[in-house]
Motif scaffolding. Structure first.
Motif, PDB file in Angstrom:
ATOM      1  N   ASP A 253      40.346  29.125  42.391  1.00  0.00           N
ATOM      2  CA  ASP A 253      39.523  29.778  41.370  1.00  0.00           C
ATOM      3  C   ASP A 253      38.937  31.091  41.890  1.00  0.00           C
ATOM      4  N   VAL A 254      38.611  31.129  43.184  1.00  0.00           N
ATOM      5  CA  VAL A 254      38.142  32.372  43.800  1.00  0.00           C
ATOM      6  C   VAL A 254      39.276  33.390  43.828  1.00  0.00           C
ATOM      7  N   ALA A 255      40.483  32.931  44.158  1.00  0.00           N
ATOM      8  CA  ALA A 255      41.642  33.820  44.205  1.00  0.00           C
ATOM      9  C   ALA A 255      41.899  34.467  42.853  1.00  0.00           C
ATOM     10  N   ALA A 256      41.634  33.743  41.779  1.00  0.00           N
ATOM     11  CA  ALA A 256      41.805  34.312  40.439  1.00  0.00           C
ATOM     12  C   ALA A 256      40.863  35.487  40.223  1.00  0.00           C
ATOM     13  N   MET A 257      39.655  35.400  40.789  1.00  0.00           N
ATOM     14  CA  MET A 257      38.719  36.518  40.711  1.00  0.00           C
ATOM     15  C   MET A 257      39.235  37.712  41.504  1.00  0.00           C
ATOM     16  N   LEU A 258      39.677  37.453  42.734  1.00  0.00           N
ATOM     17  CA  LEU A 258      40.147  38.527  43.602  1.00  0.00           C
ATOM     18  C   LEU A 258      41.341  39.247  42.985  1.00  0.00           C
ATOM     19  N   ARG A 259      42.171  38.503  42.286  1.00  0.00           N
ATOM     20  CA  ARG A 259      43.349  39.064  41.632  1.00  0.00           C
ATOM     21  C   ARG A 259      42.948  40.180  40.675  1.00  0.00           C
ATOM     22  N   ALA A 260      41.849  39.977  39.963  1.00  0.00           N
ATOM     23  CA  ALA A 260      41.371  40.977  39.010  1.00  0.00           C
ATOM     24  C   ALA A 260      40.559  42.067  39.694  1.00  0.00           C
ATOM     25  N   MET A 261      39.801  41.704  40.713  1.00  0.00           N
ATOM     26  CA  MET A 261      38.900  42.653  41.363  1.00  0.00           C
ATOM     27  C   MET A 261      39.638  43.739  42.144  1.00  0.00           C
ATOM     28  N   ARG A 262      40.785  43.387  42.729  1.00  0.00           N
ATOM     29  CA  ARG A 262      41.489  44.357  43.565  1.00  0.00           C
ATOM     30  C   ARG A 262      41.945  45.575  42.763  1.00  0.00           C
ATOM     31  N   SER A 263      42.184  45.391  41.476  1.00  0.00           N
ATOM     32  CA  SER A 263      42.583  46.545  40.678  1.00  0.00           C
ATOM     33  C   SER A 263      41.444  47.559  40.586  1.00  0.00           C
ATOM     34  N   ASP A 264      40.197  47.088  40.583  1.00  0.00           N
ATOM     35  CA  ASP A 264      39.054  48.006  40.580  1.00  0.00           C
ATOM     36  C   ASP A 264      39.041  48.848  41.845  1.00  0.00           C
ATOM     37  N   VAL A 265      39.318  48.227  42.988  1.00  0.00           N
ATOM     38  CA  VAL A 265      39.310  48.960  44.254  1.00  0.00           C
ATOM     39  C   VAL A 265      40.445  49.973  44.295  1.00  0.00           C
ATOM     40  N   ALA A 266      41.577  49.638  43.695  1.00  0.00           N
ATOM     41  CA  ALA A 266      42.681  50.599  43.625  1.00  0.00           C
ATOM     42  C   ALA A 266      42.282  51.823  42.811  1.00  0.00           C
ATOM     43  N   TRP A 267      41.523  51.621  41.734  1.00  0.00           N
ATOM     44  CA  TRP A 267      41.012  52.760  40.958  1.00  0.00           C
ATOM     45  C   TRP A 267      40.022  53.578  41.788  1.00  0.00           C
ATOM     46  N   ILE A 268      39.199  52.911  42.608  1.00  0.00           N
ATOM     47  CA  ILE A 268      38.279  53.641  43.482  1.00  0.00           C
ATOM     48  C   ILE A 268      39.057  54.504  44.468  1.00  0.00           C
ATOM     49  N   ALA A 269      40.066  53.924  45.100  1.00  0.00           N
ATOM     50  CA  ALA A 269      40.872  54.671  46.067  1.00  0.00           C
ATOM     51  C   ALA A 269      41.545  55.870  45.408  1.00  0.00           C
ATOM     52  N   THR A 270      41.935  55.727  44.159  1.00  0.00           N
ATOM     53  CA  THR A 270      42.570  56.827  43.428  1.00  0.00           C
ATOM     54  C   THR A 270      41.557  57.907  43.079  1.00  0.00           C
ATOM     55  N   GLY A 271      40.387  57.495  42.593  1.00  0.00           N
ATOM     56  CA  GLY A 271      39.355  58.465  42.262  1.00  0.00           C
ATOM     57  C   GLY A 271      38.884  59.261  43.469  1.00  0.00           C
ATOM     58  N   MET A 272      38.803  58.607  44.619  1.00  0.00           N
ATOM     59  CA  MET A 272      38.402  59.315  45.835  1.00  0.00           C
ATOM     60  C   MET A 272      39.410  60.393  46.207  1.00  0.00           C
ATOM     61  N   GLN A 273      40.687  60.124  45.970  1.00  0.00           N
ATOM     62  CA  GLN A 273      41.697  61.156  46.222  1.00  0.00           C
ATOM     63  C   GLN A 273      41.467  62.369  45.327  1.00  0.00           C
ATOM     64  N   ALA A 274      41.127  62.126  44.071  1.00  0.00           N
ATOM     65  CA  ALA A 274      40.866  63.236  43.156  1.00  0.00           C
ATOM     66  C   ALA A 274      39.683  64.061  43.638  1.00  0.00           C
ATOM     67  N   GLY A 275      38.609  63.390  44.077  1.00  0.00           N
ATOM     68  CA  GLY A 275      37.438  64.111  44.552  1.00  0.00           C
ATOM     69  C   GLY A 275      37.737  64.957  45.785  1.00  0.00           C
TER      70      GLY A 275
END
Length: 404
Positions: A253-275
């Motif tokens: 059940d925790v893994a199901a959360m992480l599955r969704a959360m990692r996409s947020d971090v990928a967006w952060i990594a992308t936004g930092m590249q733009a900055g």
């Protein structure tokens, strides 16, 4: 005919991202979504950016920004809820915009809007969600995701040692959590602990002021300096059964959360590249050496092209991942691939940005140094490169290479 930055960014007055969004992923947003994001950008440019260098250097979070950010009502803006909840593409670009400004701001906001909200959405029972979710959305119940421990990061699935012991209608928690961002300003901690009775992982909302809870700020960081990370000790902390998340009954059940959360971090990594890319591009077009603009040199242009290539590939990846998730497709390997690859691109992009800015790239004047340093934390959290690679490898081969 000479091509200028202004030529490349034609239409930027009508678009939010201009040259940073080379393939115009922004066109997937609705007009209403773009208006909300423009409101966020105005706030970040006017109120946040002037504060960042000073607070980063002091290792403090600009608390005066939190209430205005909350009042922007970005999670479910009124303009967007007429036709239902905010779409995933909008939510991704919200993260992108925050991270394009500063990684700590993005991490602080997504701690509530991503990690804690996902914890409640996935882990709470329907009745609990009915009670808690409105308070999560308006920040009247602020929470943080408390999984990592002092001795268990990548191996948390097997190494989680915080314990939960049921006594009547309550539970007693003992253990420690570490690297918990935003804990100092949270109302509750979403704590994951191993049930002493059956050995399975359970989850609890723990009042930060409860007896036996102590928080210590982690100091001496060289990355995400503005973000306040805490070491948390739980010593005989009592939690009512009503505050146990009833849909979390194993690490699956925790893994199901992480599955969704990692996409947020990928967006952060992308936004930092733009900055970082935008800061570097602005610098090389203003800075002159040898009687010429830095932007006119071949080697500088090659590095700018690589940065833009990394950013464009990352943005394409997270947009497609988000589209898949909006269709209900959530797979470990999908979010792991996005986190792994965007983080690799981010690491190279911020390094190239620092390189083209030269000696000034190690000062806080341009913003490049912040992105360069903060990238190291984002590269590691929500799954290191190696862990995400093994998740992908397992999906490809059917064989687990994780150490047992």
């Amino acid at each position: 005919m000479k091509t200028t930055t202004a030529d490349l960014a034609l239409g930027a007055a009508e678009r939010l991202y201009g040259v940073s969004d080379f393939y115009d992923a922004e066109s997937l947003l609705t007009d209403d979504e773009r208006r909300v994001l423009a409101r966020l950008r105005d706030f970040l440019e006017r109120d946040a950016k002037p504060l960042l260098a000073g607070y980063w250097e002091r290792g403090e979070f600009p608390e005066q920004l939190t209430e205005p950010l909350i009042h922007l009502n970005l999670m479910e803006p009124a303009e967007l809820t007429v036709h239902g909840p905010a779409r995933g593409i909008y939510q991704g670009f919200r993260i992108f915009e925050l991270a394009r400004t500063d990684a700590s701001l993005a991490t602080w906001y997504t701690a509530q809007a991503g990690l804690f909200r996902t914890t409640i959405r996935v882990g709470a029972s329907p009745r609990q969600q009915q009670e808690w979710m409105p308070r999560v959305l308006d920040f009247s119940l602020k929470g943080v995701f408390s999984l990592t421990e002092p001795e268990s990061g990548s191996d948390i699935a097997g190494g989680l040692s915080t314990t939960a012991r049921q006594e009547g209608d309550s539970w007693v928690l003992d253990g420690a959590k570490r690297w918990i961002g935003g804990a100092s300003t949270a109302d509750v901690l979403a704590v994951f602990a191993r049930d002493a009775a059956d050995g399975q992982v359970k989850a609890f909302l723990v009042d930060c002021q409860a007896p036996g809870v102590s928080l210590e700020k982690i100091s001496g960081k060289t990355s995400l300096r503005m973000m306040q990370n805490a070491h948390i000790t739980l010593d005989g902390v009592r939690v009512p059964e009503a505050m146990r998340l009833h849909n979390v009954n194993s690490f699956k059940d925790v893994a199901a959360m992480l599955r969704a959360m990692r996409s947020d971090v990928a967006w952060i990594a992308t936004g930092m590249q733009a900055g970082a890319f935008e800061a570097a591009l602005a610098y090389v077009n203003e800075r002159r050496q040898f009687g010429r603009s830095l932007g006119s040199f071949q080697l500088v242009q090659e590095k700018l092209a690589r940065m833009l290539g990394n950013l464009t590939a990352s943005l394409s990846l997270v947009v497609r991942l988000t589209e898949q998730q909006e269709r209900g497709i959530y797979r470990d390997q999908d979010s792991a691939l996005a986190k792994m690859q965007t983080s690799l691109h981010m690491r190279q992009t911020v390094a190239l940005a620092r390189e083209v800015v030269g000696g000034n790239g190690i000062t806080l004047d341009t913003g490049v140094a912040r992105f360069h340093a903060d990238a190291e934390a984002v590269y590691s959290y929500e799954g290191t490169h190696d862990i995400n690679a093994l998740i992908i490898g397992r999906a490809l081969t059917g064989e687990s290479a994780f150490t047992r």
